[in-house]
Design a protein around this motif. Structure first.
Motif, PDB file in Angstrom:
ATOM      1  N   VAL A 154      -7.864   3.311  -2.876  1.00  0.00           N
ATOM      2  CA  VAL A 154      -7.707   4.340  -2.150  1.00  0.00           C
ATOM      3  C   VAL A 154      -6.138   4.387  -1.629  1.00  0.00           C
ATOM      4  O   VAL A 154      -5.402   5.437  -2.092  1.00  0.00           O
ATOM      5  N   LYS A 155      -5.782   3.337  -1.296  1.00  0.00           N
ATOM      6  CA  LYS A 155      -4.355   3.286  -0.942  1.00  0.00           C
ATOM      7  C   LYS A 155      -3.272   3.792  -2.060  1.00  0.00           C
ATOM      8  O   LYS A 155      -2.310   4.432  -1.844  1.00  0.00           O
ATOM      9  N   ASN A 156      -3.467   3.128  -3.140  1.00  0.00           N
ATOM     10  CA  ASN A 156      -2.819   3.350  -4.411  1.00  0.00           C
ATOM     11  C   ASN A 156      -2.850   4.857  -4.790  1.00  0.00           C
ATOM     12  O   ASN A 156      -2.026   5.445  -5.324  1.00  0.00           O
ATOM     13  N   THR A 157      -4.075   5.325  -4.849  1.00  0.00           N
ATOM     14  CA  THR A 157      -4.151   6.779  -4.947  1.00  0.00           C
ATOM     15  C   THR A 157      -3.371   7.709  -3.960  1.00  0.00           C
ATOM     16  O   THR A 157      -2.714   8.881  -4.282  1.00  0.00           O
ATOM     17  N   LYS A 158      -3.514   7.259  -2.706  1.00  0.00           N
ATOM     18  CA  LYS A 158      -2.960   8.334  -1.721  1.00  0.00           C
ATOM     19  C   LYS A 158      -1.325   8.419  -1.660  1.00  0.00           C
ATOM     20  O   LYS A 158      -0.645   9.478  -1.461  1.00  0.00           O
ATOM     21  N   VAL A 159      -0.587   7.256  -2.147  1.00  0.00           N
ATOM     22  CA  VAL A 159       0.820   7.361  -2.401  1.00  0.00           C
ATOM     23  C   VAL A 159       1.128   8.218  -3.731  1.00  0.00           C
ATOM     24  O   VAL A 159       2.376   8.575  -3.869  1.00  0.00           O
ATOM     25  N   GLN A 160       0.312   8.516  -4.540  1.00  0.00           N
ATOM     26  CA  GLN A 160       0.614   9.327  -5.643  1.00  0.00           C
ATOM     27  C   GLN A 160       0.123  11.018  -5.391  1.00  0.00           C
ATOM     28  O   GLN A 160       0.600  11.698  -6.285  1.00  0.00           O
ATOM     29  N   LEU A 161      -0.349  11.104  -4.082  1.00  0.00           N
ATOM     30  CA  LEU A 161      -0.730  12.723  -3.834  1.00  0.00           C
ATOM     31  C   LEU A 161       0.456  13.513  -3.128  1.00  0.00           C
ATOM     32  O   LEU A 161       1.356  12.918  -2.648  1.00  0.00           O
TER      33      LEU A 161
END
Length: 263
Positions: free
Chosen positions: A154-161
């Motif tokens: 989830v952390k890794n996804t959030k930085v891409q949004l």
């Protein structure tokens, strides 16, 4: 749904794919032979995430070169948050059985791990490393839990949004709320009225399409982690102008059944 796969699972899939091959002869302690075997299997398909192009042993490092699908991942954002990438590598290695076996061999031979990530469209690249000392620490560390791995994803996804899904829909955020992993979308009300959105039809299409999503190596690893952590998946949509909210949840039991049917 097929455009909503998350690059957070790239690391997990890479670890599983590469180290499954490397691990074939690790019980013999022949790291160099094992790496050559893995390299001969390349490119290794990781589904929508991309592919593993090469696996090499050089200067006391196992070097994995990844080609990243930039249609679903922002390589610049990943480079700016390399610490999350490295944390996910460590978490995934500590959770994967083949990786655990390999970690012991690498620690004995004082070898580190390096990932070189290359964008398939821009050619932009960056690298992350786990030093031989970090590998030694991982080889004796407790196995990571599904919840720890899910937090990393989830952390890794959030930085891409934000991430554009289609002409109408943008993935704006992602979070863990109690028992739900929630995707939060923005609907462009210049393109469609929220009153015209049939949320029941969207749910039916989403659930019906999940079996193909879960079969994808990248998305399958993510949803397996969600299932292992006992979570549901929520989908929440907001109108860009009115703020109108529509949402639904796919339960853990539904996800488990879909996963079983996909095997």
């Amino acid at each position: 749904m097929k455009n909503k796969k998350l690059i957070t699972t790239l690391v997990t899939v890479t670890v599983a794919a590469v180290f499954m091959v490397i691990g074939k002869s690790c019980n013999q302690g022949k790291l160099q032979m094992s790496v050559k075997m893995a390299n001969s299997e390349c490119p290794i398909d990781m589904g929508l995430g991309g592919s593993v192009e090469t696996v090499e042993l050089e200067n006391n490092y196992v070097i994995c070169t990844l080609k990243l699908n930039e249609q679903i991942a922002n390589i610049s954002a990943m480079e700016q948050n390399k610490e999350f990438f490295a944390q996910s590598v460590a978490s995934s290695m500590s959770a994967d059985k083949n990786s655990q076996q390999l970690l012991k061999i690498m620690a004995e031979e004082n070898v580190g791990l390096k990932y070189v990530v290359i964008g398939d469209q821009t050619g932009k690249k960056f690298s992350v490393e786990l030093s031989p000392e970090q590998i030694k620490s991982l080889s004796t560390a407790p196995q990571s839990t599904p919840h720890e791995r899910l937090l990393d994803m989830v952390k890794n996804t959030k930085v891409q949004l934000p991430m554009k899904v289609d002409v109408v829909t943008t993935l704006k955020d992602m979070d863990i709320e109690g028992d739900n992993v929630v995707y939060i979308y923005d609907i462009d009300e210049n393109q469609i009225n929220m009153s015209d959105v049939n949320i029941d039809a969207i749910r039916a299409n989403t659930v019906g399409g999940l079996i193909n999503v879960i079969k994808d190596p990248s998305a399958g690893q993510f949803f397996q982690t969600v299932i292992d952590d006992g979570k549901n998946v929520g989908y929440r949509y907001f109108g860009s102008k009115t703020g109108t909210k529509l949402e639904f949840v796919v339960s853990h039991s539904e996800l488990s059944q879909i996963r079983a049917n996909a095997n």
